[in-house]
Enzyme design. Structure first.
Site, PDB file in Angstrom:
ATOM      1  N   GLN A 271     -15.124  45.011  68.182  1.00 59.78           N
ATOM      2  CA  GLN A 271     -15.881  44.800  66.946  1.00 59.78           C
ATOM      3  C   GLN A 271     -15.683  43.378  66.398  1.00 59.78           C
ATOM      4  O   GLN A 271     -16.598  42.812  65.778  1.00 59.78           O
ATOM      5  CB  GLN A 271     -15.455  45.846  65.914  1.00 59.78           C
ATOM      6  CG  GLN A 271     -16.455  46.089  64.805  1.00 59.78           C
ATOM      7  CD  GLN A 271     -17.583  47.049  65.209  1.00 59.78           C
ATOM      8  OE1 GLN A 271     -17.336  48.067  65.826  1.00 59.78           O
ATOM      9  NE2 GLN A 271     -18.810  46.724  64.856  1.00 59.78           N
TER      10      GLN A 271
ATOM     11  N   LYS B 141     -12.017  49.483  63.173  1.00 62.16           N
ATOM     12  CA  LYS B 141     -12.574  50.757  63.623  1.00 62.16           C
ATOM     13  C   LYS B 141     -11.660  51.864  63.143  1.00 62.16           C
ATOM     14  O   LYS B 141     -10.462  51.638  62.926  1.00 62.16           O
ATOM     15  CB  LYS B 141     -12.643  50.797  65.160  1.00 62.16           C
ATOM     16  CG  LYS B 141     -13.613  51.830  65.690  1.00 62.16           C
ATOM     17  CD  LYS B 141     -15.032  51.310  65.645  1.00 62.16           C
ATOM     18  CE  LYS B 141     -16.040  52.337  66.079  1.00 62.16           C
ATOM     19  NZ  LYS B 141     -17.370  51.714  66.267  1.00 62.16           N
TER      20      LYS B 141
ATOM     21  N   GLY C  29     -20.801  54.610  60.274  1.00 67.12           N
ATOM     22  CA  GLY C  29     -20.878  55.683  61.260  1.00 67.12           C
ATOM     23  C   GLY C  29     -20.528  55.236  62.663  1.00 67.12           C
ATOM     24  O   GLY C  29     -20.432  54.045  62.961  1.00 67.12           O
ATOM     25  N   ASP C  30     -20.332  56.200  63.516  1.00 60.45           N
ATOM     26  CA  ASP C  30     -20.157  56.021  64.958  1.00 60.45           C
ATOM     27  C   ASP C  30     -20.339  57.426  65.547  1.00 60.45           C
ATOM     28  O   ASP C  30     -20.918  58.290  64.880  1.00 60.45           O
ATOM     29  CB  ASP C  30     -18.780  55.427  65.292  1.00 60.45           C
ATOM     30  CG  ASP C  30     -18.689  54.933  66.733  1.00 60.45           C
ATOM     31  OD1 ASP C  30     -19.205  53.845  67.032  1.00 60.45           O
ATOM     32  OD2 ASP C  30     -18.114  55.654  67.591  1.00 60.45           O
TER      33      ASP C  30
ATOM     34  N   SER D 143     -25.813  46.908  58.939  1.00 58.50           N
ATOM     35  CA  SER D 143     -24.804  47.315  57.955  1.00 58.50           C
ATOM     36  C   SER D 143     -24.469  46.142  57.035  1.00 58.50           C
ATOM     37  O   SER D 143     -24.317  46.310  55.823  1.00 58.50           O
ATOM     38  CB  SER D 143     -23.518  47.767  58.659  1.00 58.50           C
ATOM     39  OG  SER D 143     -23.613  49.105  59.082  1.00 58.50           O
TER      40      SER D 143
HETATM   41  P1  NDP Z   1     -23.792  60.151  68.198  1.00 55.80           P
HETATM   42  O1  NDP Z   1     -22.648  61.009  67.845  1.00 55.80           O
HETATM   43  O2  NDP Z   1     -24.999  60.126  67.330  1.00 55.80           O
HETATM   44  O3  NDP Z   1     -24.288  60.485  69.673  1.00 55.80           O
HETATM   45  C1  NDP Z   1     -23.444  60.385  70.769  1.00 55.80           C
HETATM   46  C2  NDP Z   1     -24.183  60.873  71.999  1.00 55.80           C
HETATM   47  O4  NDP Z   1     -23.388  60.620  73.149  1.00 55.80           O
HETATM   48  C3  NDP Z   1     -24.437  62.361  71.983  1.00 55.80           C
HETATM   49  O5  NDP Z   1     -25.575  62.648  72.715  1.00 55.80           O
HETATM   50  C4  NDP Z   1     -23.182  62.905  72.662  1.00 55.80           C
HETATM   51  O6  NDP Z   1     -23.359  64.191  73.224  1.00 55.80           O
HETATM   52  C5  NDP Z   1     -22.957  61.862  73.724  1.00 55.80           C
HETATM   53  N1  NDP Z   1     -21.518  61.759  74.006  1.00 55.80           N
HETATM   54  C6  NDP Z   1     -20.544  61.396  73.157  1.00 55.80           C
HETATM   55  N2  NDP Z   1     -19.348  61.457  73.732  1.00 55.80           N
HETATM   56  C7  NDP Z   1     -19.570  61.869  74.971  1.00 55.80           C
HETATM   57  C8  NDP Z   1     -18.727  62.112  76.059  1.00 55.80           C
HETATM   58  N3  NDP Z   1     -17.395  61.955  75.979  1.00 55.80           N
HETATM   59  N4  NDP Z   1     -19.300  62.513  77.216  1.00 55.80           N
HETATM   60  C9  NDP Z   1     -20.647  62.676  77.300  1.00 55.80           C
HETATM   61  N5  NDP Z   1     -21.499  62.473  76.289  1.00 55.80           N
HETATM   62  C10 NDP Z   1     -20.969  62.063  75.146  1.00 55.80           C
HETATM   63  O7  NDP Z   1     -23.185  58.684  68.360  1.00 55.80           O
HETATM   64  P2  NDP Z   1     -23.947  57.285  68.366  1.00 55.80           P
HETATM   65  O8  NDP Z   1     -25.278  57.422  68.984  1.00 55.80           O
HETATM   66  O9  NDP Z   1     -23.823  56.718  67.008  1.00 55.80           O
HETATM   67  O10 NDP Z   1     -22.989  56.440  69.320  1.00 55.80           O
HETATM   68  C11 NDP Z   1     -23.207  56.343  70.729  1.00 55.80           C
HETATM   69  C12 NDP Z   1     -22.491  55.105  71.255  1.00 55.80           C
HETATM   70  O11 NDP Z   1     -23.015  53.948  70.597  1.00 55.80           O
HETATM   71  C13 NDP Z   1     -20.978  55.055  71.013  1.00 55.80           C
HETATM   72  O12 NDP Z   1     -20.368  54.357  72.076  1.00 55.80           O
HETATM   73  C14 NDP Z   1     -20.867  54.220  69.733  1.00 55.80           C
HETATM   74  O13 NDP Z   1     -19.604  53.623  69.626  1.00 55.80           O
HETATM   75  C15 NDP Z   1     -21.959  53.202  69.992  1.00 55.80           C
HETATM   76  N6  NDP Z   1     -22.491  52.515  68.819  1.00 55.80           N
HETATM   77  C16 NDP Z   1     -22.983  53.178  67.733  1.00 55.80           C
HETATM   78  C17 NDP Z   1     -23.516  52.481  66.679  1.00 55.80           C
HETATM   79  C18 NDP Z   1     -24.125  53.159  65.504  1.00 55.80           C
HETATM   80  O14 NDP Z   1     -24.670  52.458  64.635  1.00 55.80           O
HETATM   81  N7  NDP Z   1     -24.134  54.476  65.413  1.00 55.80           N
HETATM   82  C19 NDP Z   1     -23.528  51.008  66.651  1.00 55.80           C
HETATM   83  C20 NDP Z   1     -23.054  50.397  67.871  1.00 55.80           C
HETATM   84  C21 NDP Z   1     -22.546  51.145  68.899  1.00 55.80           C
HETATM   85  P3  NDP Z   1     -22.808  65.467  72.414  1.00 55.80           P
HETATM   86  O15 NDP Z   1     -23.617  65.532  71.164  1.00 55.80           O
HETATM   87  O16 NDP Z   1     -23.021  66.595  73.349  1.00 55.80           O
HETATM   88  O17 NDP Z   1     -21.356  65.175  72.173  1.00 55.80           O
HETATM   89  O1  2IT Z   2     -19.823  50.186  67.036  1.00 55.96           O
HETATM   90  C1  2IT Z   2     -20.442  49.799  66.020  1.00 55.96           C
HETATM   91  O2  2IT Z   2     -20.815  48.626  65.909  1.00 55.96           O
HETATM   92  C2  2IT Z   2     -20.751  50.777  64.984  1.00 55.96           C
HETATM   93  N1  2IT Z   2     -20.414  51.949  65.141  1.00 55.96           N
HETATM   94  C3  2IT Z   2     -21.425  50.331  63.714  1.00 55.96           C
HETATM   95  C4  2IT Z   2     -20.428  49.771  62.744  1.00 55.96           C
HETATM   96  C5  2IT Z   2     -20.973  49.425  61.379  1.00 55.96           C
HETATM   97  O3  2IT Z   2     -20.136  48.988  60.561  1.00 55.96           O
HETATM   98  O4  2IT Z   2     -22.155  49.582  61.108  1.00 55.96           O
END
Ligand code: NDP
Ligand code: 2IT
Length: 444
Positions: free
Chosen positions: A111, A126, A165-166, A376
């Protein structure tokens, strides 16, 4: 031995039980070798790399909460405040049973450089918990979130540390956490981002990570002489990042063939239908097994497997290390042109190398998914000036930021003789600003 190698060796011994953290640090330090070599003696004297790789502080706490049967349960909460050289700590909160200190440290470390790449004044952090939101009632989620904040509030604030969120933390969880913070501190401030629109959230934050991923991918392909319209793509995941990546890809004329969750994956030869996916995941909070009911032409498969489908672009949007060397070989054999990482560190180190060695363009997470945290930061700006910008205003700023990030990493890669190595370019470009700020602020 070089200063970088010496540091990596020390870290490998000290943190041998933190594999994800070591993986993230090794990649960054390997990339920034040419920058360190320019001034190695001075950086070593000032313990620059030791200060960069040791978090400012790591907070670990107990989170007791009450389940639907009235039983007390306990989870572990984390907040790793890694580096605030260029701005207040900023980074998401992950709620997933796999969460441990290694995962939170890797995410916090990444990050720092991601936030630097956005060009906005935010430091790296984080947090999260090993709490599993799956199958919990709203009241259980509320109990957990309130108790989590009851400890976390001591360490955060609009100018100190602003979580978001994450995985497992979306608008519902942010709402409960914000409510508890406000109740404890009597302070309605921008302490969290990803808030609901009625109480300080920003338009386009929900879409930002997925949209940003596609803006960067489009720019990267354009600069390599490739038009995105008419291409096919593979997406993994079906959460926040995946859904809005699919939505923007579809708008750009890309046909997305797959998506997945932790139990299985879907292949839809007609292109994943975003409205269906939103209904299943955002409204009903159900499994992908439901998808076929709406789209009879599609296939559902148990387990993992999206990377075996032939497509032009791969967008891993689920979790770390979900695209391994065998997957990389399949992608290359199927003529994949580009991989852009929506998730954090989704590609294993050997897979990254294999893809790059075989001419696949690879946009690393800290650049490709920076649109979420960038927006954000735009939410923080709106909170500070007590105004709300339109969707178009935020979206156009987001697009500008993503295009800029691509060119910054592209330029850095070229400057150090590593043309098209966007992994190195992103690490170097992100690091240079942090280095400058850390140096200016003295040894601390
Ligand atoms: P969500 O919780 O909305 O979705 C996660 C998705 O990935 C779900 O479909 C989930 O399936 C699947 N998943 C999670 N863990 C596993 C695992 N161990 N094995 C298989 N499938 C898995 O999270 P986000 O979409 O917010 O985040 C997804 C990725 O993006 C992460 O790496 C996060 O750190 C990254 N990210 C998120 C940001 C954000 O703004 N939200 C910003 C930048 C990066 P299930 O529901 O079945 O668990
Ligand atoms: O991995 C990421 O960059 C996030 N989950 C978003 C972090 C944020 O502060 O919006």
């Amino acid at each position: 031995m070089s200063y970088v190698d010496e540091t990596l060796e020390t870290l490998a011994k000290k943190y041998e039980n933190q594999p994800e953290f070591l993986q993230a640090v090794t990649e960054v330090l390997d990339s920034i070798r040419p920058v360190i070599e320019e001034n190695e003696a001075e950086y070593k004297r000032d313990a620059l790399l030791e200060r960069l790789t040791e978090p400012d502080r790591q907070i670990i706490f107990r989170v007791p909460w009450i389940d639907r049967d009235g039983n007390a349960r306990v989870n572990t909460g984390y907040r790793v405040q890694f580096n605030n050289a260029i701005g207040p700590y900023k980074g998401g909160l992950r709620l997933h049973p796999s969460v441990n200190i290694s995962i939170i440290k890797f995410l916090g470390f990444e990050q720092i450089f991601k936030n630097s790449l956005t060009g906005l004044p935010i430091g790296g952090a984080k947090g999260g918990s090993d709490f599993d939101p799956k199958g919990k009632t709203d009241r259980e989620i509320m109990s957990f979130c309130q108790n989590f904040m009851l400890e976390l509030y001591k360490y955060i604030g609009a100018d100190t540390d602003v979580p978001a969120g994450d995985i497992g933390t979306g608008a519902r969880e942010i709402g409960y956490m914000f409510g508890e913070y406000k109740r404890i501190k009597s302070l309605h401030e921008g302490v969290l981002t990803g808030k609901g629109l009625s109480y300080g959230g920003s338009l386009a934050r929900t879409e930002a990570t997925g949209y940003g991923l596609l803006y960067l991918t489009e720019e990267m392909l354009k600069c390599n002489g490739i038009e995105v319209a008419g291409k096919t793509a593979l997406v993994s995941g079906s959460g926040n990042v995946a859904i809005y990546a699919i939505e923007k890809a579809t708008q750009l004329g890309i046909k997305v063939l797959t998506c997945s969750d932790s139990t299985g994956w879907v292949y839809d030869p007609d292109g994943i239908d975003v409205a269906t996916l939103k209904q299943i995941k955002e409204v009903e909070r159900k499994r992908l097994t439901e998808y076929k009911k709406y789209r009879p032409n599609s296939e559902y498969h148990e387990g993992r497997g999206v990377w075996q489908i032939k497509a032009d672009i791969a967008l891993p949007c689920a979790t770390q290390n979900e695209l391994n060397i065998d997957d990389a070989k399949l992608l290359v054999a199927n003529g994949c042109l580009a991989v852009a990482e929506g998730a954090n560190m989704p590609t294993t180190a050997d897979a990254v190398k294999y893809l790059q060695d075989n001419g696949v363009l690879l946009a690393p997470a800290k650049a490709a998914n920076a649109g979420g945290v960038a927006t954000s930061a735009l939410e923080m700006s709106q909170n500070s000036e007590r105004l709300n910008w339109t969707f178009e205003e935020v979206d156009s700023k987001l697009k500008g930021i993503m295009v800029n990030i691509f060119h910054n990493m592209d330029d850095a890669a070229k400057k150090y003789g590593m043309d098209k190595n966007y992994v190195a370019g992103a690490n170097i470009a992100g690091f240079e600003k942090v280095l400058n700020a850390m140096t200016a602020q003295g040894i601390c």
